[in-house]
Write an enzyme that holds these catalytic residues in place. Structure first.
Site, short mmCIF file in Angstrom:
data_model
loop_
_atom_site.label_atom_id
_atom_site.label_comp_id
_atom_site.label_asym_id
_atom_site.label_seq_id
_atom_site.Cartn_x
_atom_site.Cartn_y
_atom_site.Cartn_z
N ASP A 37 81.47 81.30 10.12
CA ASP A 37 82.82 80.98 10.54
C ASP A 37 83.00 79.47 10.66
O ASP A 37 82.09 78.69 10.38
CB ASP A 37 83.11 81.63 11.90
CG ASP A 37 83.33 83.13 11.79
OD1 ASP A 37 83.60 83.60 10.67
OD2 ASP A 37 83.22 83.83 12.81
N LYS A 59 88.19 81.09 10.05
CA LYS A 59 89.62 81.29 10.27
C LYS A 59 90.15 80.18 11.17
O LYS A 59 89.53 79.82 12.18
CB LYS A 59 89.89 82.63 10.97
CG LYS A 59 89.40 83.86 10.20
CD LYS A 59 89.68 85.10 11.00
CE LYS A 59 89.22 86.35 10.26
NZ LYS A 59 87.75 86.42 10.16
N MET A 173 90.57 80.95 23.63
CA MET A 173 91.51 80.60 22.55
C MET A 173 92.91 80.42 23.10
O MET A 173 93.89 80.95 22.57
CB MET A 173 91.48 81.68 21.44
CG MET A 173 90.12 81.85 20.80
SD MET A 173 89.99 83.26 19.68
CE MET A 173 89.86 84.62 20.84
#
Length: 505
Positions: A37, A59, A173
Protein backbone atom coordinates in the site's frame (compact mmCIF):
# COMPACT_ATOMS: atom_id res chain seq x y z
CA UNK A 1 0.56 -29.16 -11.17
CA UNK A 2 2.54 -26.42 -9.46
CA UNK A 3 2.07 -26.13 -5.71
CA UNK A 4 0.35 -22.91 -4.66
CA UNK A 5 2.40 -20.34 -2.82
CA UNK A 6 1.49 -18.82 0.51
CA UNK A 7 0.30 -15.23 0.95
CA UNK A 8 1.25 -13.44 4.16
CA UNK A 9 -0.90 -10.46 5.14
CA UNK A 10 1.75 -8.45 6.99
CA UNK A 11 1.15 -5.36 9.10
CA UNK A 12 3.82 -2.75 8.39
CA UNK A 13 3.11 -0.74 11.53
CA UNK A 14 2.21 2.95 11.87
CA UNK A 15 5.14 4.49 10.01
CA UNK A 16 8.38 4.23 11.96
CA UNK A 17 10.28 1.40 10.22
CA UNK A 18 11.49 0.11 13.58
CA UNK A 19 7.92 -0.73 14.55
CA UNK A 20 7.46 -3.52 12.02
CA UNK A 21 7.46 -6.90 13.76
CA UNK A 22 10.48 -9.20 13.58
CA UNK A 23 8.35 -11.80 11.79
CA UNK A 24 7.13 -9.25 9.26
CA UNK A 25 10.69 -8.11 8.50
CA UNK A 26 11.86 -11.73 8.18
CA UNK A 27 9.16 -12.50 5.63
CA UNK A 28 10.08 -9.43 3.59
CA UNK A 29 13.69 -10.63 3.50
CA UNK A 30 12.78 -13.86 1.74
CA UNK A 31 9.64 -13.06 -0.26
CA UNK A 32 9.37 -13.48 -4.03
CA UNK A 33 6.74 -10.78 -4.44
CA UNK A 34 5.51 -7.91 -2.28
CA UNK A 35 2.21 -6.15 -2.92
CA UNK A 36 2.17 -2.98 -0.90
CA UNK A 37 0.00 0.00 0.00
CA UNK A 38 0.90 3.65 0.29
CA UNK A 39 3.19 3.11 3.26
CA UNK A 40 4.35 5.78 5.65
CA UNK A 41 7.89 4.55 4.99
CA UNK A 42 8.63 2.82 1.71
CA UNK A 43 12.16 2.14 2.98
CA UNK A 44 10.66 -1.08 4.41
CA UNK A 45 10.97 -2.39 0.87
CA UNK A 46 14.75 -2.40 1.33
CA UNK A 47 14.28 -5.64 3.30
CA UNK A 48 13.20 -7.42 0.10
CA UNK A 49 15.72 -9.48 -1.89
CA UNK A 50 16.93 -8.29 -5.27
CA UNK A 51 14.77 -10.75 -7.23
CA UNK A 52 11.55 -9.71 -5.46
CA UNK A 53 8.76 -8.27 -7.62
CA UNK A 54 7.39 -5.09 -6.02
CA UNK A 55 3.85 -4.04 -6.89
CA UNK A 56 2.21 -0.85 -5.62
CA UNK A 57 -1.57 -0.99 -5.13
CA UNK A 58 -2.00 1.86 -2.66
CA UNK A 59 -5.02 4.05 -2.19
CA UNK A 60 -5.26 7.77 -1.68
CA UNK A 61 -8.49 9.64 -1.16
CA UNK A 62 -10.10 9.98 -4.57
CA UNK A 63 -7.24 8.14 -6.29
CA UNK A 64 -7.18 4.34 -6.08
CA UNK A 65 -4.51 2.68 -8.19
CA UNK A 66 -6.49 -0.58 -8.05
CA UNK A 67 -9.91 -1.52 -6.72
CA UNK A 68 -10.15 -3.99 -3.84
CA UNK A 69 -11.47 -6.64 -6.21
CA UNK A 70 -8.44 -6.15 -8.47
CA UNK A 71 -6.10 -6.44 -5.47
CA UNK A 72 -7.79 -9.68 -4.41
CA UNK A 73 -7.36 -11.10 -7.91
CA UNK A 74 -3.71 -10.00 -7.99
CA UNK A 75 -2.98 -11.81 -4.71
CA UNK A 76 -4.47 -15.02 -6.10
CA UNK A 77 -2.56 -14.67 -9.38
CA UNK A 78 0.81 -14.10 -7.69
CA UNK A 79 0.26 -17.00 -5.27
CA UNK A 80 0.05 -19.23 -8.34
CA UNK A 81 3.37 -17.90 -9.65
CA UNK A 82 5.46 -17.48 -6.50
CA UNK A 83 6.20 -19.52 -3.38
CA UNK A 84 6.06 -16.63 -0.91
CA UNK A 85 3.97 -13.50 -1.43
CA UNK A 86 3.80 -10.67 1.11
CA UNK A 87 0.82 -8.35 1.17
CA UNK A 88 2.24 -5.39 3.09
CA UNK A 89 -0.34 -3.15 4.70
CA UNK A 90 0.05 -0.11 6.96
CA UNK A 91 -0.74 -0.62 10.65
CA UNK A 92 -2.49 -3.93 11.31
CA UNK A 93 -4.14 -5.80 8.40
CA UNK A 94 -7.31 -6.50 10.38
CA UNK A 95 -7.87 -2.98 11.76
CA UNK A 96 -9.52 -0.92 9.01
CA UNK A 97 -7.01 -2.37 6.57
CA UNK A 98 -9.39 -4.54 4.50
CA UNK A 99 -7.28 -7.53 5.48
CA UNK A 100 -10.45 -9.46 6.26
CA UNK A 101 -11.72 -8.97 2.71
CA UNK A 102 -8.43 -10.19 1.26
CA UNK A 103 -8.30 -13.20 3.58
CA UNK A 104 -11.84 -14.17 2.53
CA UNK A 105 -10.90 -13.93 -1.15
CA UNK A 106 -7.83 -16.11 -0.60
CA UNK A 107 -9.83 -18.64 1.43
CA UNK A 108 -12.49 -18.92 -1.27
CA UNK A 109 -9.78 -19.43 -3.91
CA UNK A 110 -8.09 -22.15 -1.87
CA UNK A 111 -4.88 -20.12 -1.46
CA UNK A 112 -2.86 -20.76 1.73
CA UNK A 113 -2.45 -17.57 3.76
CA UNK A 114 -1.36 -16.33 7.14
CA UNK A 115 -1.93 -13.05 8.94
CA UNK A 116 1.04 -11.34 10.64
CA UNK A 117 -0.38 -8.69 12.99
CA UNK A 118 1.12 -5.20 12.96
CA UNK A 119 1.39 -2.35 15.44
CA UNK A 120 -1.77 -0.29 14.94
CA UNK A 121 -1.71 3.49 14.73
CA UNK A 122 -4.68 3.49 17.13
CA UNK A 123 -2.27 2.94 20.01
CA UNK A 124 1.19 3.74 18.61
CA UNK A 125 0.42 7.24 17.35
CA UNK A 126 -1.14 8.24 20.67
CA UNK A 127 1.83 6.83 22.57
CA UNK A 128 4.28 8.76 20.39
CA UNK A 129 2.35 11.95 21.23
CA UNK A 130 2.42 11.27 24.98
CA UNK A 131 -1.21 10.18 25.23
CA UNK A 132 -1.97 6.91 27.07
CA UNK A 133 -4.93 5.11 25.55
CA UNK A 134 -6.10 3.98 28.98
CA UNK A 135 -5.49 5.04 32.58
CA UNK A 136 -6.83 3.24 35.64
CA UNK A 137 -8.32 6.42 37.13
CA UNK A 138 -9.36 8.24 33.97
CA UNK A 139 -10.17 5.84 31.13
CA UNK A 140 -10.80 2.14 31.49
CA UNK A 141 -11.85 1.50 27.88
CA UNK A 142 -11.12 2.75 24.40
CA UNK A 143 -13.17 2.83 21.22
CA UNK A 144 -11.62 2.88 17.76
CA UNK A 145 -13.65 4.05 14.79
CA UNK A 146 -12.89 5.06 11.23
CA UNK A 147 -13.87 8.46 9.93
CA UNK A 148 -15.22 6.99 6.69
CA UNK A 149 -17.91 4.54 5.59
CA UNK A 150 -17.33 1.88 2.96
CA UNK A 151 -19.00 4.14 0.42
CA UNK A 152 -16.97 7.12 1.73
CA UNK A 153 -20.12 9.07 2.59
CA UNK A 154 -18.90 10.55 5.85
CA UNK A 155 -18.83 9.29 9.41
CA UNK A 156 -20.06 5.70 9.89
CA UNK A 157 -23.24 5.01 11.83
CA UNK A 158 -21.29 3.47 14.74
CA UNK A 159 -19.76 6.85 15.48
CA UNK A 160 -23.14 8.23 16.53
CA UNK A 161 -23.49 5.68 19.36
CA UNK A 162 -20.59 6.93 21.49
CA UNK A 163 -22.82 9.02 23.75
CA UNK A 164 -22.34 6.83 26.80
CA UNK A 165 -18.68 6.02 26.16
CA UNK A 166 -16.63 6.96 29.22
CA UNK A 167 -13.26 5.98 27.79
CA UNK A 168 -10.97 7.27 25.06
CA UNK A 169 -12.31 7.69 21.52
CA UNK A 170 -9.78 7.17 18.73
CA UNK A 171 -10.72 8.14 15.17
CA UNK A 172 -8.49 6.82 12.37
CA UNK A 173 -8.15 8.52 8.98
CA UNK A 174 -9.89 11.54 10.42
CA UNK A 175 -8.10 14.66 9.14
CA UNK A 176 -10.79 15.66 6.64
CA UNK A 177 -13.57 14.88 9.12
CA UNK A 178 -12.17 16.64 12.18
CA UNK A 179 -14.87 19.29 12.38
CA UNK A 180 -17.63 16.71 11.92
CA UNK A 181 -16.10 14.45 14.58
CA UNK A 182 -15.90 17.21 17.21
CA UNK A 183 -19.38 18.55 16.39
CA UNK A 184 -20.86 15.05 16.35
CA UNK A 185 -19.53 14.17 19.80
CA UNK A 186 -20.81 17.44 21.29
CA UNK A 187 -24.23 16.83 19.74
CA UNK A 188 -24.27 13.46 21.52
CA UNK A 189 -23.72 15.17 24.85
CA UNK A 190 -19.93 15.25 25.25
CA UNK A 191 -18.77 18.35 27.11
CA UNK A 192 -17.26 21.00 24.78
CA UNK A 193 -14.21 21.28 27.06
CA UNK A 194 -13.37 17.55 26.77
CA UNK A 195 -9.62 17.24 25.95
CA UNK A 196 -8.97 16.37 22.31
CA UNK A 197 -5.95 16.12 20.01
CA UNK A 198 -5.05 15.37 16.40
CA UNK A 199 -1.68 13.87 15.44
CA UNK A 200 -0.34 13.99 11.88
CA UNK A 201 2.43 11.64 10.65
CA UNK A 202 2.48 9.83 13.98
CA UNK A 203 5.74 8.02 14.96
CA UNK A 204 7.65 9.76 12.15
CA UNK A 205 10.25 12.55 12.50
CA UNK A 206 7.81 15.08 11.01
CA UNK A 207 5.09 14.18 13.50
CA UNK A 208 2.94 17.15 14.46
CA UNK A 209 0.42 17.12 17.28
CA UNK A 210 -2.17 19.77 18.07
CA UNK A 211 -4.25 19.63 21.25
CA UNK A 212 -7.23 21.51 22.62
CA UNK A 213 -10.84 20.69 23.39
CA UNK A 214 -13.76 19.48 21.31
CA UNK A 215 -14.78 23.13 21.00
CA UNK A 216 -11.52 24.59 19.69
CA UNK A 217 -9.53 21.68 18.18
CA UNK A 218 -10.75 22.21 14.57
CA UNK A 219 -9.65 25.86 14.64
CA UNK A 220 -6.30 24.97 16.27
CA UNK A 221 -5.63 22.24 13.70
CA UNK A 222 -6.53 24.52 10.79
CA UNK A 223 -4.18 27.20 12.09
CA UNK A 224 -1.35 24.67 12.37
CA UNK A 225 -1.98 23.30 8.86
CA UNK A 226 -2.69 19.74 10.00
CA UNK A 227 -3.57 17.32 7.19
CA UNK A 228 -3.65 13.62 6.39
CA UNK A 229 -2.61 11.13 7.57
CA UNK A 230 -3.85 11.90 11.05
CA UNK A 231 -5.37 10.26 14.13
CA UNK A 232 -7.86 12.00 16.42
CA UNK A 233 -8.00 11.26 20.17
CA UNK A 234 -10.72 12.44 22.54
CA UNK A 235 -10.96 11.86 26.29
CA UNK A 236 -9.49 12.69 29.67
CA UNK A 237 -6.15 10.96 29.05
CA UNK A 238 -5.40 13.40 26.21
CA UNK A 239 -4.71 16.11 28.78
CA UNK A 240 -1.98 14.11 30.56
CA UNK A 241 0.78 15.13 28.10
CA UNK A 242 3.22 12.38 29.03
CA UNK A 243 5.89 13.10 26.45
CA UNK A 244 9.29 12.39 27.95
CA UNK A 245 11.39 15.42 28.78
CA UNK A 246 14.53 13.45 27.93
CA UNK A 247 16.15 14.89 24.82
CA UNK A 248 17.80 12.26 22.66
CA UNK A 249 21.12 13.64 21.36
CA UNK A 250 20.34 13.05 17.67
CA UNK A 251 16.64 13.98 17.68
CA UNK A 252 15.79 15.75 14.43
CA UNK A 253 19.02 14.66 12.71
CA UNK A 254 18.61 12.89 9.35
CA UNK A 255 21.24 10.50 8.02
CA UNK A 256 21.52 8.86 4.61
CA UNK A 257 23.52 5.61 4.64
CA UNK A 258 25.37 3.91 1.78
CA UNK A 259 26.66 0.46 2.77
CA UNK A 260 26.13 -3.29 2.91
CA UNK A 261 23.27 -4.83 4.86
CA UNK A 262 25.19 -6.01 7.98
CA UNK A 263 26.79 -2.58 8.39
CA UNK A 264 23.66 -0.53 7.71
CA UNK A 265 21.55 -2.61 10.13
CA UNK A 266 24.04 -2.02 12.92
CA UNK A 267 24.45 1.70 12.17
CA UNK A 268 20.69 2.29 11.83
CA UNK A 269 20.12 0.72 15.23
CA UNK A 270 22.80 2.83 16.88
CA UNK A 271 21.68 6.10 15.31
CA UNK A 272 17.95 5.57 15.77
CA UNK A 273 18.45 4.64 19.43
CA UNK A 274 19.90 8.13 19.79
CA UNK A 275 16.90 9.75 18.09
CA UNK A 276 18.14 10.11 14.49
CA UNK A 277 16.08 9.42 11.39
CA UNK A 278 17.95 7.15 8.97
CA UNK A 279 17.46 6.02 5.40
CA UNK A 280 19.49 3.43 3.55
CA UNK A 281 19.57 5.31 0.28
CA UNK A 282 21.82 2.78 -1.43
CA UNK A 283 22.40 -0.82 -0.42
CA UNK A 284 25.79 -2.11 -1.50
CA UNK A 285 25.03 -5.70 -2.42
CA UNK A 286 27.88 -8.16 -2.03
CA UNK A 287 28.13 -10.62 -4.93
CA UNK A 288 30.61 -13.49 -4.45
CA UNK A 289 33.14 -14.16 -7.23
CA UNK A 290 33.17 -17.80 -8.20
CA UNK A 291 36.65 -18.27 -9.62
CA UNK A 292 39.35 -20.89 -9.99
CA UNK A 293 41.72 -18.48 -8.22
CA UNK A 294 39.61 -18.63 -5.08
CA UNK A 295 39.56 -22.43 -5.12
CA UNK A 296 43.30 -22.51 -5.74
CA UNK A 297 43.90 -20.26 -2.74
CA UNK A 298 42.29 -22.85 -0.47
CA UNK A 299 44.51 -25.59 -1.89
CA UNK A 300 47.60 -23.37 -1.58
CA UNK A 301 46.79 -21.82 1.79
CA UNK A 302 49.85 -23.44 3.41
CA UNK A 303 52.06 -21.40 1.05
CA UNK A 304 51.17 -18.22 2.98
CA UNK A 305 52.13 -17.00 6.43
CA UNK A 306 49.65 -14.11 6.80
CA UNK A 307 45.99 -13.72 5.89
CA UNK A 308 44.84 -10.08 5.80
CA UNK A 309 41.16 -9.09 5.84
CA UNK A 310 40.27 -5.50 5.03
CA UNK A 311 36.49 -5.81 5.53
CA UNK A 312 33.90 -7.82 7.43
CA UNK A 313 32.43 -8.88 4.07
CA UNK A 314 35.79 -10.38 3.09
CA UNK A 315 35.96 -12.36 6.33
CA UNK A 316 32.49 -13.84 6.01
CA UNK A 317 32.74 -14.68 2.31
CA UNK A 318 36.21 -16.19 2.39
CA UNK A 319 35.68 -18.32 5.48
CA UNK A 320 32.18 -19.42 4.49
CA UNK A 321 33.38 -20.46 1.04
CA UNK A 322 36.33 -22.26 2.55
CA UNK A 323 33.87 -24.45 4.46
CA UNK A 324 31.38 -24.93 1.60
CA UNK A 325 33.73 -25.18 -1.40
CA UNK A 326 32.70 -27.34 -4.33
CA UNK A 327 35.86 -27.15 -6.47
CA UNK A 328 38.98 -29.29 -6.81
CA UNK A 329 39.91 -28.89 -3.12
CA UNK A 330 36.70 -30.47 -1.91
CA UNK A 331 38.29 -33.89 -1.52
CA UNK A 332 41.07 -32.51 0.73
CA UNK A 333 38.73 -32.13 3.74
CA UNK A 334 39.83 -28.58 4.43
CA UNK A 335 38.13 -26.52 7.13
CA UNK A 336 39.14 -23.68 9.43
CA UNK A 337 41.90 -25.86 10.92
CA UNK A 338 43.93 -25.33 7.75
CA UNK A 339 44.49 -21.74 8.92
CA UNK A 340 46.24 -22.94 12.07
CA UNK A 341 49.75 -22.03 10.89
CA UNK A 342 48.76 -18.61 9.55
CA UNK A 343 48.67 -15.29 11.33
CA UNK A 344 45.65 -13.08 10.66
CA UNK A 345 45.41 -9.31 10.39
CA UNK A 346 42.07 -7.52 10.62
CA UNK A 347 41.72 -3.97 9.38
CA UNK A 348 39.09 -2.22 11.50
CA UNK A 349 36.92 -3.13 14.47
CA UNK A 350 34.02 -4.41 12.34
CA UNK A 351 36.41 -6.76 10.51
CA UNK A 352 37.78 -8.04 13.80
CA UNK A 353 34.24 -8.66 15.08
CA UNK A 354 33.47 -10.68 11.94
CA UNK A 355 36.48 -12.90 12.69
CA UNK A 356 35.10 -13.55 16.16
CA UNK A 357 31.94 -14.95 14.56
CA UNK A 358 34.19 -17.81 13.35
CA UNK A 359 35.90 -18.12 16.78
CA UNK A 360 39.11 -16.65 15.36
CA UNK A 361 41.27 -13.90 16.81
CA UNK A 362 43.35 -11.46 14.83
CA UNK A 363 47.09 -11.43 15.51
CA UNK A 364 47.27 -7.82 14.38
CA UNK A 365 44.70 -5.01 14.41
CA UNK A 366 46.11 -1.53 13.67
CA UNK A 367 45.51 0.97 16.45
CA UNK A 368 45.43 3.87 14.00
CA UNK A 369 43.39 3.33 10.88
CA UNK A 370 44.98 5.21 8.03
CA UNK A 371 46.84 3.81 5.05
CA UNK A 372 50.29 5.03 6.09
CA UNK A 373 50.08 3.88 9.72
CA UNK A 374 48.46 0.62 8.63
CA UNK A 375 51.27 -0.28 6.25
CA UNK A 376 54.03 0.87 8.59
CA UNK A 377 52.57 -0.97 11.56
CA UNK A 378 51.88 -4.14 9.64
CA UNK A 379 55.29 -4.27 7.94
CA UNK A 380 56.89 -4.24 11.40
CA UNK A 381 55.17 -7.59 12.06
CA UNK A 382 56.70 -9.17 8.96
CA UNK A 383 59.99 -10.69 7.79
CA UNK A 384 61.26 -10.94 4.20
CA UNK A 385 60.23 -14.60 4.24
CA UNK A 386 56.56 -13.82 4.90
CA UNK A 387 53.94 -14.30 2.19
CA UNK A 388 50.69 -12.35 2.48
CA UNK A 389 47.26 -13.17 1.03
CA UNK A 390 44.62 -10.39 0.97
CA UNK A 391 41.10 -11.60 0.00
CA UNK A 392 38.76 -8.69 -0.65
CA UNK A 393 36.58 -6.74 -3.04
CA UNK A 394 37.39 -6.62 -6.73
CA UNK A 395 36.95 -2.84 -6.47
CA UNK A 396 39.28 -2.62 -3.44
CA UNK A 397 42.07 -0.04 -3.34
CA UNK A 398 45.68 -1.18 -3.73
CA UNK A 399 47.53 1.05 -1.22
CA UNK A 400 48.39 -1.78 1.20
CA UNK A 401 49.54 -4.31 -1.46
CA UNK A 402 51.57 -1.59 -3.13
CA UNK A 403 53.43 -0.63 0.05
CA UNK A 404 54.03 -4.27 0.98
CA UNK A 405 55.59 -4.94 -2.39
CA UNK A 406 57.74 -1.83 -2.05
CA UNK A 407 58.99 -3.24 1.25
CA UNK A 408 59.97 -6.47 -0.51
CA UNK A 409 57.16 -8.57 0.95
CA UNK A 410 55.41 -11.08 -1.29
CA UNK A 411 51.76 -10.13 -1.45
CA UNK A 412 48.79 -11.38 -3.42
CA UNK A 413 45.42 -9.60 -3.71
CA UNK A 414 42.58 -12.04 -4.27
CA UNK A 415 39.23 -10.66 -5.53
CA UNK A 416 36.50 -12.70 -3.85
CA UNK A 417 33.47 -10.43 -4.26
CA UNK A 418 31.99 -7.59 -6.24
CA UNK A 419 29.89 -4.81 -4.78
CA UNK A 420 26.82 -3.67 -6.70
CA UNK A 421 24.63 -0.69 -5.77
CA UNK A 422 20.90 -1.17 -5.21
CA UNK A 423 19.22 2.22 -4.89
CA UNK A 424 16.27 2.44 -2.55
CA UNK A 425 13.18 4.59 -2.90
CA UNK A 426 13.28 6.80 0.19
CA UNK A 427 10.19 8.78 -0.75
CA UNK A 428 10.28 12.54 -0.96
CA UNK A 429 13.82 13.92 -0.87
CA UNK A 430 14.78 15.04 2.60
CA UNK A 431 17.38 17.48 3.72
CA UNK A 432 19.97 15.11 5.14
CA UNK A 433 22.42 16.31 7.76
CA UNK A 434 24.93 13.53 7.09
CA UNK A 435 25.77 11.00 4.40
CA UNK A 436 27.67 7.93 5.62
CA UNK A 437 29.94 5.90 3.35
CA UNK A 438 31.08 2.44 4.41
CA UNK A 439 33.35 1.78 1.41
CA UNK A 440 34.98 3.40 -1.63
CA UNK A 441 32.50 1.60 -3.89
CA UNK A 442 29.69 3.34 -2.01
CA UNK A 443 31.30 6.69 -2.77
CA UNK A 444 31.53 5.82 -6.48
CA UNK A 445 27.89 4.76 -6.57
CA UNK A 446 26.78 7.96 -4.84
CA UNK A 447 28.48 10.20 -7.36
CA UNK A 448 27.47 8.08 -10.36
CA UNK A 449 23.84 8.69 -9.37
CA UNK A 450 24.54 12.42 -8.82
CA UNK A 451 22.55 12.32 -5.61
CA UNK A 452 21.97 15.88 -4.32
CA UNK A 453 24.25 16.64 -1.38
CA UNK A 454 22.53 19.77 -0.14
CA UNK A 455 24.05 20.96 3.13
CA UNK A 456 24.91 17.46 4.35
CA UNK A 457 28.30 16.55 5.80
CA UNK A 458 30.21 13.50 4.57
CA UNK A 459 31.19 10.83 7.10
CA UNK A 460 33.47 7.95 6.02
CA UNK A 461 34.20 4.75 7.88
CA UNK A 462 37.91 4.99 7.03
CA UNK A 463 40.63 6.62 4.94
CA UNK A 464 40.00 4.49 1.85
CA UNK A 465 36.48 5.91 1.54
CA UNK A 466 37.81 9.39 2.35
CA UNK A 467 40.39 9.03 -0.43
CA UNK A 468 37.62 7.99 -2.83
CA UNK A 469 35.80 11.24 -1.95
CA UNK A 470 38.93 13.21 -2.86
CA UNK A 471 38.87 11.59 -6.30
CA UNK A 472 35.51 13.34 -6.83
CA UNK A 473 36.76 16.70 -5.57
CA UNK A 474 35.12 16.35 -2.14
CA UNK A 475 36.48 15.79 1.34
CA UNK A 476 35.39 13.73 4.33
CA UNK A 477 34.11 15.95 7.12
CA UNK A 478 34.37 13.12 9.63
CA UNK A 479 36.43 9.91 9.80
CA UNK A 480 36.18 8.06 13.13
CA UNK A 481 39.23 6.71 14.92
CA UNK A 482 37.49 3.34 15.20
CA UNK A 483 36.49 2.04 11.78
CA UNK A 484 33.08 0.71 12.78
CA UNK A 485 29.39 1.57 12.94
CA UNK A 486 29.90 2.47 16.59
CA UNK A 487 32.75 4.81 15.66
CA UNK A 488 30.62 6.58 13.06
CA UNK A 489 27.67 6.93 15.44
CA UNK A 490 29.95 8.49 18.05
CA UNK A 491 31.46 10.83 15.48
CA UNK A 492 28.04 12.05 14.33
CA UNK A 493 26.92 12.51 17.92
CA UNK A 494 30.02 14.62 18.70
CA UNK A 495 29.46 16.70 15.56
CA UNK A 496 25.84 17.40 16.46
CA UNK A 497 26.74 18.26 20.06
CA UNK A 498 29.43 20.65 18.82
CA UNK A 499 26.99 22.28 16.40
CA UNK A 500 24.40 22.77 19.17
CA UNK A 501 27.08 24.19 21.45
CA UNK A 502 28.14 26.70 18.81
CA UNK A 503 24.53 27.84 18.38
CA UNK A 504 24.23 28.51 22.11
CA UNK A 505 27.34 30.67 22.14
Amino acid sequence: MRKLGCVYLVGAGPGDTGLITVKGASLLQCCDCVIYDLLASESLLSYCPKHCEKLFVGKKKGNHSKSQEEINALLIEKAKNYSLVVRLKGGDPYIFGRGGEEALALKEAGIPYEVVPGVTSASAVLASAGIPVTHRLLSRSFHVVTAHTGADQGLPEDFFHLKNCSGTVIVLMGASQLEAVCAGLMEQGWEPDTPAAIIQNGTLPNQQAVSGTLRDLPANAHKAGIGAPAVIAVGKTVALNLLSSAQLPLKGVQVGIIGTDPFTRRLKGLLESRGARTDVICRMQVVPCQSRQLEDSFCQISDYTWLVFTSANGVRLYLNQLQTRTGPCQSRNLDLRCLGNLKIAAIGAETNRALEEFFLRADYVPSVFNSQSLAEGFIKQLTPADRVLIPGARQGRDELPKQLKQAGIFCRSLPIYDVEPVWEETGEFRKYDFFVFASPSGVSSFFSRKYPKGQAKFCCIGPASAKALEDYGEHADYVPKEASAKGIAQEIEKAVASRKGNRKT
